[in-house]
Scaffold this motif. Structure first.
Motif, mmCIF file in Angstrom:
data_model
loop_
_atom_site.group_PDB
_atom_site.id
_atom_site.type_symbol
_atom_site.label_atom_id
_atom_site.label_comp_id
_atom_site.label_asym_id
_atom_site.label_seq_id
_atom_site.Cartn_x
_atom_site.Cartn_y
_atom_site.Cartn_z
ATOM 1 N N GLU A 187 12.598 68.870 42.640
ATOM 2 C CA GLU A 187 12.707 69.586 41.366
ATOM 3 C C GLU A 187 11.520 69.390 40.428
ATOM 4 N N THR A 188 10.614 68.479 40.747
ATOM 5 C CA THR A 188 9.417 68.296 39.929
ATOM 6 C C THR A 188 8.321 69.264 40.394
ATOM 7 N N HIS A 189 7.347 69.495 39.514
ATOM 8 C CA HIS A 189 6.245 70.384 39.875
ATOM 9 C C HIS A 189 5.329 69.760 40.919
ATOM 10 N N ALA A 190 5.176 68.463 40.873
ATOM 11 C CA ALA A 190 4.319 67.730 41.806
ATOM 12 C C ALA A 190 4.676 66.253 41.701
ATOM 13 N N GLY A 191 4.106 65.439 42.576
ATOM 14 C CA GLY A 191 4.427 64.021 42.479
ATOM 15 C C GLY A 191 3.822 63.197 43.585
ATOM 16 N N VAL A 192 4.233 61.943 43.622
ATOM 17 C CA VAL A 192 3.685 60.974 44.573
ATOM 18 C C VAL A 192 4.841 60.189 45.190
ATOM 19 N N TYR A 193 4.792 60.006 46.492
ATOM 20 C CA TYR A 193 5.757 59.137 47.177
ATOM 21 C C TYR A 193 5.195 57.724 47.242
ATOM 22 N N SER A 194 6.076 56.740 47.075
ATOM 23 C CA SER A 194 5.604 55.356 47.115
ATOM 24 C C SER A 194 5.537 54.799 48.536
ATOM 25 N N HIS A 195 6.294 55.384 49.482
ATOM 26 C CA HIS A 195 6.272 54.957 50.887
ATOM 27 C C HIS A 195 6.588 53.472 51.048
ATOM 28 N N ALA A 196 7.532 52.979 50.254
ATOM 29 C CA ALA A 196 7.910 51.565 50.347
ATOM 30 C C ALA A 196 8.838 51.295 51.528
ATOM 31 N N GLY A 197 9.400 52.342 52.123
ATOM 32 C CA GLY A 197 10.392 52.154 53.172
ATOM 33 C C GLY A 197 11.772 51.969 52.570
ATOM 34 N N ILE A 198 12.788 52.105 53.386
ATOM 35 C CA ILE A 198 14.159 51.989 52.897
ATOM 36 C C ILE A 198 14.416 50.583 52.375
ATOM 37 N N GLU A 199 15.038 50.523 51.207
ATOM 38 C CA GLU A 199 15.388 49.260 50.570
ATOM 39 C C GLU A 199 16.907 49.141 50.586
ATOM 40 N N VAL A 200 17.412 48.174 51.334
ATOM 41 C CA VAL A 200 18.854 48.027 51.514
ATOM 42 C C VAL A 200 19.482 47.228 50.379
ATOM 43 N N GLY A 201 18.836 46.142 49.971
ATOM 44 C CA GLY A 201 19.364 45.328 48.883
ATOM 45 C C GLY A 201 19.501 46.149 47.613
ATOM 46 N N VAL A 202 20.609 45.968 46.910
ATOM 47 C CA VAL A 202 20.848 46.741 45.689
ATOM 48 C C VAL A 202 19.790 46.437 44.625
ATOM 49 N N ALA A 203 19.422 45.178 44.472
ATOM 50 C CA ALA A 203 18.405 44.798 43.483
ATOM 51 C C ALA A 203 17.030 45.187 43.999
ATOM 52 N N SER A 204 16.343 46.039 43.276
ATOM 53 C CA SER A 204 15.054 46.560 43.724
ATOM 54 C C SER A 204 13.967 45.495 43.655
ATOM 55 N N THR A 205 13.179 45.386 44.715
ATOM 56 C CA THR A 205 12.065 44.433 44.764
ATOM 57 C C THR A 205 10.791 45.143 45.233
ATOM 58 N N LYS A 206 10.740 45.488 46.515
ATOM 59 C CA LYS A 206 9.509 46.100 47.018
ATOM 60 C C LYS A 206 9.282 47.489 46.424
ATOM 61 N N SER A 207 10.331 48.182 46.049
ATOM 62 C CA SER A 207 10.149 49.484 45.394
ATOM 63 C C SER A 207 9.453 49.307 44.048
ATOM 64 N N PHE A 208 9.773 48.223 43.351
ATOM 65 C CA PHE A 208 9.166 47.965 42.046
ATOM 66 C C PHE A 208 7.662 47.731 42.171
ATOM 67 N N THR A 209 7.264 46.862 43.090
ATOM 68 C CA THR A 209 5.831 46.600 43.236
ATOM 69 C C THR A 209 5.096 47.838 43.734
ATOM 70 N N SER A 210 5.753 48.658 44.553
ATOM 71 C CA SER A 210 5.147 49.927 44.972
ATOM 72 C C SER A 210 4.935 50.838 43.769
ATOM 73 N N GLN A 211 5.927 50.897 42.889
ATOM 74 C CA GLN A 211 5.812 51.737 41.695
ATOM 75 C C GLN A 211 4.658 51.281 40.807
ATOM 76 N N LEU A 212 4.510 49.966 40.620
ATOM 77 C CA LEU A 212 3.404 49.457 39.815
ATOM 78 C C LEU A 212 2.062 49.857 40.430
ATOM 79 N N THR A 213 1.997 49.796 41.752
ATOM 80 C CA THR A 213 0.764 50.159 42.454
ATOM 81 C C THR A 213 0.431 51.630 42.248
#
Length: 438
Positions: A214-240
């Protein structure tokens, strides 16, 4: 099965069809999924599906491949998915950077933004919208965009943004951040921004998710599936990714080649530096053993470290069920210092950066009131002395990039506290991985 509002994703396997609100729930069964749009109806049969509109018009929709490998859904040698995902952060950052660095020009290459670069070039105002951990990533993004570009930047809770009276100025860009790409509040907010005429961008982890579509454009973080409910690797990917985005916009304006190249070199050092921090897991477990019985905790940081203080406190609340507050260190004297006593420990983020001397004075105020302090600081810093009770060291890097390092000990500390308290680390009570309702 029909969709209106909340997301629905179909999984197409061998001789079976499945449905869920989040693609990660299907990853153990299939790597081929189909996303329903609002007001569509799906009829599932073994190994196939049929989609129509509410008016019974047939819809043709091809499947999307999930970016996952079978081992992603297994813990391997780790006792919990969360710990596994904390240790996957070097690879997550490498994946976020792969193919996106142009050293010769000191700039990032983000193919997902190429179609809107003309509008980005004329942008004057950036609003970052997100929730939870992604909101703290957005707060970091505000600091980085302000440092590297001439944009006016705001970071908003998506759950509040849509209820405001939005008078979006000309050349406004709205950036929606979501790990799942299905966060209901963020979806509703971006739709409102789109309705008001803003250029809407997305930063998500899940390919083909609602926000990505639904966005006009964007970027995928490609962190891979995160199973744990508390986000960890997705967060560092987002910062990057946020750093890369700010660098891309900044280099199109006044940011010099030398400044851009310096940041890129720093980013490439991050995976190896995270690996060095992960070697301290047992040391951090020892610290957790001293403090896991505390009923309250304070996390403080300044500038780039302030969002990390908020995120560290959130992690402790989420999985260890310890009341924790993240604060801008300069706000200590405006109220929270009244809480400090020997039973109320503080986690202080004090890398040797531009705000180092200021936060030292805040720590001295805590010490004067007999508060116990755990310091996360730059390796080799011997100046803290008796001011702190415990020290966790992180390698030196560019001030802007230090949060990618200081957050890792906070994740490990929260994890070890939770385990020592007997908590369900991967599935903390009352929480869901994807928040698909408002």
């Amino acid at each position: 099965m029909a969709r209106r509002g909340s997301p629905i994703v179909l999984g197409i396997g061998k001789g079976e069809s499945l449905a869920a609100s989040d693609a990660s729930a299907l990853a153990q069964h299939t790597d081929q999924v189909v996303y329903l749009e609002d007001n569509e109806v799906a009829r599932l049969e073994p190994g196939k599906f049929n989609i129509t509109t509410l008016e019974n018009k047939s819809v043709t929709r091809s499947t999307t491949a999930l970016e996952t490998a079978p081992e992603t859904m297994e813990r391997g040698e780790f006792p919990h998915f969360m710990l596994k995902e904390i240790f996957e952060q070097p690879e997550a950052v490498e994946n976020a950077l792969r193919g996106r660095i142009r050293h010769s020009e000191g700039v990032a290459k983000l193919g997902g933004l190429e179609t809107v670069m003309d509008r980005l070039a004329s942008a004057r105002h950036l609003i970052i919208i997100s929730c939870g951990t992604s909101y703290y990533a957005g707060l970091f993004g505000r600091y980085v965009f302000e440092a590297l570009t001439d944009l006016t930047v705001e970071t908003e809770l998506a759950s509040e943004f849509r209820y405001r009276t939005l008078n979006l100025r000309q050349n406004t860009v709205v950036l929606a951040i979501s790990q799942s790409g299905e966060t209901a509040d963020t979806l509703a907010a971006l739709r409102e921004a789109k309705r008001k005429g803003a250029l809407v961008l997305g930063l998500v982890n899940v390919v083909g998710s609602s926000i990505a579509r639904e966005t006009h454009a964007g970027v995928y973080s490609h962190a891979g599936i995160e199973v744990g409910v508390a986000s960890t690797k997705s967060f560092t990917s987002q910062l990057t990714i946020l750093t890369l985005m700010a660098l891309l916009v900044g280099r199109g304006r006044d940011l010099s080649y030398e400044e851009g190249a310096s940041l890129l070199r720093g980013l490439e050092q991050i995976p190896g530096q995270i690996r060095e921090i992960l070697k301290q897991s047992e040391h951090i477990r020892g610290l957790a053993a001293k403090y896991f019985t505390a009923s309250d905790f304070l996390y403080i940081g300044r500038k780039y470290q302030y969002p990390i203080a908020l995120e560290g406190a959130l992690k402790l609340k989420e999985i260890a069920y310890i009341h924790a507050e993240g604060y801008a260190a300069g706000e200590m004297k405006h109220g929270p210092i009244a809480l400090i006593d020997p039973s109320f420990p503080t986690m202080a983020l004090v890398p040797e950066d531009g705000s180092y001397e200021k936060i030292l004075s805040n720590m001295q105020e805590i010490r004067a009131r007999e508060g116990r302090i755990i310091a996360v600081t730059t390796a080799g810093n011997s100046k803290l002395g008796s001011l702190v009770d415990e020290v966790i060291e992180v390698p030196h890097n560019h001030e802007i990039l230090a949060p990618l390092l200081t957050v890792v000990p906070l994740q490990l500390f929260a994890y070890h506290c939770a385990v020592l308290r007997g908590c369900d680390v991967d599935k903390p009570r009352n929480l869901a991985k994807s928040v698909t309702v408002e």
